[in-house]
Motif scaffolding. Structure first.
Motif, PDB file in Angstrom:
ATOM      1  N   UNK A 131      24.369 -75.134 -24.747  1.00 16.38           N
ATOM      2  CA  UNK A 131      24.538 -76.090 -25.963  1.00 16.38           C
ATOM      3  C   UNK A 131      25.415 -77.311 -25.320  1.00 16.38           C
ATOM      4  N   UNK A 132      25.848 -77.125 -24.009  1.00 15.97           N
ATOM      5  CA  UNK A 132      26.628 -78.074 -23.070  1.00 15.97           C
ATOM      6  C   UNK A 132      25.550 -78.482 -22.203  1.00 15.97           C
ATOM      7  N   UNK A 133      24.272 -78.256 -22.132  1.00 17.24           N
ATOM      8  CA  UNK A 133      23.309 -78.606 -21.354  1.00 17.24           C
ATOM      9  C   UNK A 133      23.950 -78.219 -19.673  1.00 17.24           C
ATOM     10  N   UNK A 134      24.462 -77.151 -19.784  1.00 17.67           N
ATOM     11  CA  UNK A 134      24.554 -76.259 -18.524  1.00 17.67           C
ATOM     12  C   UNK A 134      23.898 -74.996 -18.580  1.00 17.67           C
ATOM     13  N   UNK A 135      23.417 -74.561 -17.627  1.00 14.64           N
ATOM     14  CA  UNK A 135      22.981 -73.259 -17.225  1.00 14.64           C
ATOM     15  C   UNK A 135      23.750 -72.303 -16.419  1.00 14.64           C
ATOM     16  N   UNK A 136      23.843 -71.156 -17.232  1.00 14.29           N
ATOM     17  CA  UNK A 136      24.909 -70.276 -16.594  1.00 14.29           C
ATOM     18  C   UNK A 136      24.339 -68.824 -16.586  1.00 14.29           C
ATOM     19  N   UNK A 137      24.223 -68.338 -15.099  1.00 17.13           N
ATOM     20  CA  UNK A 137      23.770 -67.073 -14.957  1.00 17.13           C
ATOM     21  C   UNK A 137      24.954 -65.988 -14.749  1.00 17.13           C
ATOM     22  N   UNK A 138      24.562 -64.809 -14.491  1.00 16.90           N
ATOM     23  CA  UNK A 138      25.626 -63.798 -13.971  1.00 16.90           C
ATOM     24  C   UNK A 138      25.097 -63.247 -12.781  1.00 16.90           C
ATOM     25  N   UNK A 139      26.088 -62.821 -11.857  1.00 15.12           N
ATOM     26  CA  UNK A 139      25.942 -62.367 -10.511  1.00 15.12           C
ATOM     27  C   UNK A 139      26.218 -60.662 -10.310  1.00 15.12           C
ATOM     28  N   UNK A 140      25.094 -59.871  -9.694  1.00 13.49           N
ATOM     29  CA  UNK A 140      25.332 -58.858  -9.857  1.00 13.49           C
ATOM     30  C   UNK A 140      26.414 -58.603  -8.815  1.00 13.49           C
ATOM     31  N   UNK A 141      27.602 -57.546  -8.995  1.00 16.53           N
ATOM     32  CA  UNK A 141      28.486 -57.228  -7.893  1.00 16.53           C
ATOM     33  C   UNK A 141      28.289 -56.576  -6.709  1.00 16.53           C
ATOM     34  N   UNK A 142      27.003 -55.991  -6.833  1.00 16.02           N
ATOM     35  CA  UNK A 142      26.780 -55.157  -5.800  1.00 16.02           C
ATOM     36  C   UNK A 142      25.528 -55.810  -4.679  1.00 16.02           C
ATOM     37  N   UNK A 143      24.522 -56.227  -5.479  1.00 14.91           N
ATOM     38  CA  UNK A 143      23.555 -57.136  -4.608  1.00 14.91           C
ATOM     39  C   UNK A 143      23.673 -58.479  -4.670  1.00 14.91           C
ATOM     40  N   UNK A 144      24.592 -59.117  -5.204  1.00 18.76           N
ATOM     41  CA  UNK A 144      25.068 -60.502  -5.201  1.00 18.76           C
ATOM     42  C   UNK A 144      23.947 -61.467  -5.889  1.00 18.76           C
ATOM     43  N   UNK A 145      22.967 -60.890  -6.444  1.00 18.58           N
ATOM     44  CA  UNK A 145      21.630 -61.782  -7.093  1.00 18.58           C
ATOM     45  C   UNK A 145      22.264 -62.303  -8.356  1.00 18.58           C
ATOM     46  N   UNK A 146      21.671 -63.574  -8.616  1.00 21.50           N
ATOM     47  CA  UNK A 146      22.405 -64.289  -9.885  1.00 21.50           C
ATOM     48  C   UNK A 146      21.209 -64.277 -10.855  1.00 21.50           C
ATOM     49  N   UNK A 147      21.435 -63.663 -11.753  1.00 20.16           N
ATOM     50  CA  UNK A 147      20.260 -63.682 -12.943  1.00 20.16           C
ATOM     51  C   UNK A 147      20.509 -64.774 -14.061  1.00 20.16           C
ATOM     52  N   UNK A 148      19.197 -65.474 -14.264  1.00 19.29           N
ATOM     53  CA  UNK A 148      19.206 -66.573 -15.285  1.00 19.29           C
ATOM     54  C   UNK A 148      17.857 -66.362 -16.130  1.00 19.29           C
ATOM     55  N   UNK A 149      17.883 -66.059 -17.407  1.00 20.47           N
ATOM     56  CA  UNK A 149      18.919 -65.827 -17.999  1.00 20.47           C
ATOM     57  C   UNK A 149      19.674 -64.457 -17.623  1.00 20.47           C
ATOM     58  N   UNK A 150      20.834 -64.392 -17.854  1.00 22.96           N
ATOM     59  CA  UNK A 150      21.524 -63.121 -17.578  1.00 22.96           C
ATOM     60  C   UNK A 150      21.015 -62.027 -18.524  1.00 22.96           C
ATOM     61  N   UNK A 151      20.987 -60.708 -18.272  1.00 19.89           N
ATOM     62  CA  UNK A 151      20.371 -59.664 -18.986  1.00 19.89           C
ATOM     63  C   UNK A 151      22.092 -58.605 -19.375  1.00 19.89           C
ATOM     64  N   UNK A 175      23.112 -56.950 -17.105  1.00 16.47           N
ATOM     65  CA  UNK A 175      23.320 -55.848 -15.824  1.00 16.47           C
ATOM     66  C   UNK A 175      22.058 -56.150 -15.120  1.00 16.47           C
ATOM     67  N   UNK A 176      22.371 -55.823 -13.879  1.00 11.37           N
ATOM     68  CA  UNK A 176      21.402 -56.094 -12.699  1.00 11.37           C
ATOM     69  C   UNK A 176      20.144 -54.830 -12.986  1.00 11.37           C
ATOM     70  N   UNK A 177      18.898 -55.548 -12.991  1.00 13.67           N
ATOM     71  CA  UNK A 177      17.670 -54.647 -13.063  1.00 13.67           C
ATOM     72  C   UNK A 177      17.301 -53.542 -11.985  1.00 13.67           C
ATOM     73  N   UNK A 178      17.970 -54.011 -10.835  1.00 15.05           N
ATOM     74  CA  UNK A 178      17.890 -53.336  -9.610  1.00 15.05           C
ATOM     75  C   UNK A 178      18.866 -52.196  -9.317  1.00 15.05           C
TER      76      UNK A 178
END
Ligand SMILES: [Zn+2]
Length: 334
Positions: free
Chosen positions: A207-227, A229-232
């Motif tokens: 809504x603020x024209x920014x894109x925010x994902x979430x990082x997996x604390x284990x494999x450090x991958x950043x998921x966008x759109x975030x789910x 949880x890390x699927x791996x």
């Protein structure tokens, strides 16, 4: 330690509906055409019992079933549930009972509505009859509902279990003038959707024209759109990371078929739909590519989002003019 207050999570009403058109086949066609003519047809199974509504294959032996018989428009309630708050498009607009009715001559019960003044007026074993709709078209709603038989008709004290029944049936060849061969069944899901914590934050940022994902604390991958949880790794992702706004086209397709019924996709064809890896993201999202001829779009093209007034997502992505990204920088994201 203080308990954190739960973050505000979005909720929205969602309705998914579509008309489902299907052909009926010989048995269902005869059944629905029969209803139009105020005739209820069942089918004889291999053990001699009668199924209403009829099916094409014996549920026990898988043998093909074609022997149609006419059963009575009267029957016995085998079980019921009171519906105190009818929803739109249900058989009756006033409170009614959902009932399973074993029609006289049938060995199985048919689900329908029973018009009754209240739950106390409905009993297992009570005798009921079909109330036909004034206008019939070859549909299960040609039975408007069931209604109680005359008060002097006694209940059936012990409703027998489903199975063969000494029957009062008449053989029927299933032939009618202008048979009903297909139906349109409207399918509708009406529910409240909550996207959960991660997607709520994602939508809030969009809504603020920014894109925010979430990082997996284990494999450090950043998921966008975030789910969430890390699927791996299967662990919760909590670390929010802003990505983009620029990104790289990883793969794409050229769309040549105009969407027939999608008002918000009223685009001239051909156009390009692409997987785009936003800078900093480890998962490609998809979007339309504009501002470049469709046959110039390529893997590695650098793009940026274009927002329109009031848009909740980027309308499309356009080239930034930067040199194309090296294949090695996005090959893991294909
Ligand atoms: Zn992970």
């Amino acid at each position: 330690m203080t308990a954190a207050s739960p973050p505000e999570v979005l909720r929205a009403p969602l309705i998914v509906e579509f008309p489902f058109t299907r052909s009926l086949g010989p048995v269902q066609s005869a059944f629905l055409t029969g209803l139009r003519e105020r005739v209820v047809l069942g089918v004889k199974t291999s053990d001699g019992s009668v199924m209403v509504p009829p099916v094409e294959y014996d549920p026990a032996t898988a043998e093909e079933l074609r022997e149609l018989v006419e059963v009575a428009p009267t029957g016995t309630v085998t079980t019921f549930a009171w519906n105190g708050h009818p929803r739109p498009n249900q058989p009756l607009g006033t409170p009614f009972a959902w009932v399973l009715v074993r029609l006289d001559g049938a060995g199985t019960a048919l689900l329908h509505a029973l018009d009754a003044p209240g739950p106390d007026a409905v009993r297992t074993g009570m005798r009921v009859r079909i109330r036909w709709a004034a206008e019939r078209t070859g549909s299960i709603t040609d039975i408007a509902c069931f209604e109680p038989c005359e008060p002097d008709e006694p209940d059936v004290p012990d409703v027998p279990a489903e199975g063969p029944q000494a029957t009062t049936t008449t053989p029927h060849d299933g032939a009618f003038a202008e048979p009903v061969t297909g139906i349109v069944a409207p399918a509708r899901l009406d529910y409240t959707y909550s996207p959960g914590r991660a997607q709520t934050a994602y939508l809030g940022a969009l809504a603020e024209h920014r894109t925010v994902g979430e990082r997996c604390p284990s494999c450090r991958k950043v998921y966008v759109p975030p789910r969430g949880a890390c699927p791996t790794c299967g662990v919760a992702t909590t670390d929010r990371v802003e990505v983009g706004p620029r990104g790289t086209v990883t793969t794409f397709c050229i769309v040549n078929i105009k969407a027939a019924h999608t008002a918000n996709l009223d685009l001239e064809v051909p156009y390009v739909y692409a997987h785009i890896a936003l800078d900093g993201a480890d998962l490609a999202l998809h979007g339309r590519i504009g501002g470049i001829p469709y046959d110039r779009v390529r893997m590695g093209l650098r793009v940026e989002p274009v927002w329109t007034e009031g848009g909740r997502y980027p309308d499309h992505y356009r080239p930034t003019g930067e040199p194309d990204a090296e294949y090695d920088t996005y090959k893991e994201l294909l």
